[in-house]
Design an enzyme around this catalytic site. Sequence first.
Site, PDB file in Angstrom:
ATOM      1  N   ASP A   1      22.743 -91.957-104.695  1.00 51.05           N
ATOM      2  CA  ASP A   1      23.362 -90.364-104.884  1.00 51.05           C
ATOM      3  C   ASP A   1      24.951 -90.590-105.380  1.00 51.05           C
ATOM      4  O   ASP A   1      24.799 -89.637-105.970  1.00 51.05           O
ATOM      5  CB  ASP A   1      22.459 -90.035-103.840  1.00 51.05           C
ATOM      6  CG  ASP A   1      23.222 -90.076-102.731  1.00 51.05           C
ATOM      7  OD1 ASP A   1      24.379 -91.485-102.548  1.00 51.05           O
ATOM      8  OD2 ASP A   1      22.931 -89.421-102.026  1.00 51.05           O
TER       9      ASP A   1
ATOM     10  N   ARG B   1      24.577 -94.791 -93.939  1.00 51.66           N
ATOM     11  CA  ARG B   1      25.265 -93.589 -94.164  1.00 51.66           C
ATOM     12  C   ARG B   1      24.492 -92.690 -93.522  1.00 51.66           C
ATOM     13  O   ARG B   1      24.793 -92.193 -92.050  1.00 51.66           O
ATOM     14  CB  ARG B   1      26.035 -93.521 -94.511  1.00 51.66           C
ATOM     15  CG  ARG B   1      26.746 -93.146 -94.560  1.00 51.66           C
ATOM     16  CD  ARG B   1      28.122 -92.856 -95.796  1.00 51.66           C
ATOM     17  NE  ARG B   1      26.842 -93.394 -97.840  1.00 51.66           N
ATOM     18  CZ  ARG B   1      27.875 -94.100 -98.039  1.00 51.66           C
ATOM     19  NH1 ARG B   1      28.638 -94.626 -97.924  1.00 51.66           N
ATOM     20  NH2 ARG B   1      27.166 -94.562 -99.113  1.00 51.66           N
TER      21      ARG B   1
ATOM     22  N   GLY C   1      27.666 -99.015-103.305  1.00 52.90           N
ATOM     23  CA  GLY C   1      27.649-100.032-102.308  1.00 52.90           C
ATOM     24  C   GLY C   1      25.789-101.208-102.993  1.00 52.90           C
ATOM     25  O   GLY C   1      25.581-100.236-103.715  1.00 52.90           O
TER      26      GLY C   1
ATOM     27  N   ASP D   1      20.168 -98.275 -98.792  1.00 50.18           N
ATOM     28  CA  ASP D   1      19.318 -97.065 -97.527  1.00 50.18           C
ATOM     29  C   ASP D   1      18.032 -96.943 -97.939  1.00 50.18           C
ATOM     30  O   ASP D   1      17.568 -95.570 -97.455  1.00 50.18           O
ATOM     31  CB  ASP D   1      20.421 -95.774 -97.303  1.00 50.18           C
ATOM     32  CG  ASP D   1      21.781 -96.565 -97.061  1.00 50.18           C
ATOM     33  OD1 ASP D   1      21.087 -97.949 -96.290  1.00 50.18           O
ATOM     34  OD2 ASP D   1      23.062 -95.950 -97.061  1.00 50.18           O
TER      35      ASP D   1
ATOM     36  N   ARG E   1      33.956 -98.393-106.389  1.00 53.20           N
ATOM     37  CA  ARG E   1      33.396 -96.695-106.623  1.00 53.20           C
ATOM     38  C   ARG E   1      34.675 -96.637-106.733  1.00 53.20           C
ATOM     39  O   ARG E   1      36.123 -96.875-106.528  1.00 53.20           O
ATOM     40  CB  ARG E   1      33.685 -96.402-104.612  1.00 53.20           C
ATOM     41  CG  ARG E   1      32.389 -96.836-103.820  1.00 53.20           C
ATOM     42  CD  ARG E   1      32.185 -96.489-102.695  1.00 53.20           C
ATOM     43  NE  ARG E   1      30.598 -95.771-101.892  1.00 53.20           N
ATOM     44  CZ  ARG E   1      30.027 -96.838-101.644  1.00 53.20           C
ATOM     45  NH1 ARG E   1      31.302 -97.794-100.916  1.00 53.20           N
ATOM     46  NH2 ARG E   1      29.040 -97.376-101.345  1.00 53.20           N
TER      47      ARG E   1
ATOM     48  N   ASP F   1      17.747 -93.642 -99.567  1.00 51.08           N
ATOM     49  CA  ASP F   1      18.073 -92.514 -99.097  1.00 51.08           C
ATOM     50  C   ASP F   1      17.984 -91.946-100.394  1.00 51.08           C
ATOM     51  O   ASP F   1      18.039 -90.213-100.256  1.00 51.08           O
ATOM     52  CB  ASP F   1      18.758 -92.103 -98.279  1.00 51.08           C
ATOM     53  CG  ASP F   1      20.421 -92.639 -99.262  1.00 51.08           C
ATOM     54  OD1 ASP F   1      19.845 -93.766-100.352  1.00 51.08           O
ATOM     55  OD2 ASP F   1      21.481 -92.502 -98.509  1.00 51.08           O
TER      56      ASP F   1
ATOM     57  N   THR G   1      19.347 -99.247-103.334  1.00 50.91           N
ATOM     58  CA  THR G   1      20.815 -99.109-102.112  1.00 50.91           C
ATOM     59  C   THR G   1      19.555 -99.221-101.473  1.00 50.91           C
ATOM     60  O   THR G   1      18.445 -98.788-101.681  1.00 50.91           O
ATOM     61  CB  THR G   1      21.445 -97.170-102.331  1.00 50.91           C
ATOM     62  OG1 THR G   1      21.725 -97.122-100.766  1.00 50.91           O
ATOM     63  CG2 THR G   1      19.987 -95.863-102.191  1.00 50.91           C
TER      64      THR G   1
END
Length: 330
Positions: free
Chosen positions: A113, A181, A21, A137, A82, A139, A135
């Site tokens: 990741d 996500r 993303g 996120d 992706r 994360d 990202t």
Amino acid sequence: MSDERMIDTPQKTIGVLTSGGDAPGMNAAIRAVVRSGIAHGMKVMGVRRGYEGLLNGDLFEMSLRSVSDILQRGGTVLQTARSKEFCTEAGVQKAISIAKVFELDGLVVIGGDGSFRGARDLSTHGLPTVGIPGTIDNDIGCSEYTIGYDTCMNTVLNAIDRIRDTATSHERCSVVEVMGRNAGHIALNVGIATGAEVIVIPELPYDFDRDVLKPIFEGKSRGKKHNMVIVAEGVGGGVEMANRIEEMTGIETRATVLGYIQRGGSPTVRDRVMASQMGGKAVELLANGVGNRVIAYVNNQIKDFDILEGLSMKKSIDMEQYELFKILSL
Ligand code: F6P
């Protein structure tokens, strides 16, 4: 410094790609890799469309000027993808062969990741890689910060402030579904920043009656005229939750799924500076012959970890922050 002068010096060649993303600030990182690489006397090849482009040999040399005027832009000028093929052993072998054709001595991978797992595979097959966490996120286990997170949170903050204006006028409840996500960092931080009443995040199991309805009923009895419920995408079901809240409380409730608006836009100062520092650090490592690393932001410093160690590190939600959120939402 001109590109021409650099071509006369003995050169290492490195590639740079963005994968997974996209995130605001990726362009700032690309710019930093290209300019730092050229400053170190390297030839820098841009790889279009992430690992997919590597498999297709879609590489081109980047000059100092090729990254002019991109620092302030969202998205990624290298495009992203992706790749299913790259997830196979045959795909990784093919990518290694293509990297040899283009004489890559190293590769900088900007992504999340999943992208780092690809970088790890290339590393174990002999291509030195350095991952840069990009990202929205936030994360990535080994890094306290990922490029794009701050811009995303500010976009969400602006949207929720606007939603709150109209929710207050109509004395409604609003359920806003935000990205993340598998992670609730966006929801938790924006929840604090917007004064939300309820947040629902994937890291914490929730019970609808106890964690959603109860605070709404209690808030009403304390005189609250509107409610803001923030649900992280990883939990999902924002629209269904809004219907259930309306049914159980009788309060008119509307759902907003913010979606991709959260991934676009001009990066904030924090994202531009962080991306620039991380890009510079990645090149410095490759210039010194160090690969198989991931860049991380830890204790206000840009650091690097072994890629396997970095991937094995886990990040969770800050429970102190969550407890504070609950107090402030009373
Ligand atoms: O990883 C960042 C992220 O924006 C997630 O929050 C979201 O679930 C996902 O990407 C969406 O990705 P896609 O572009 O495949 O829809």
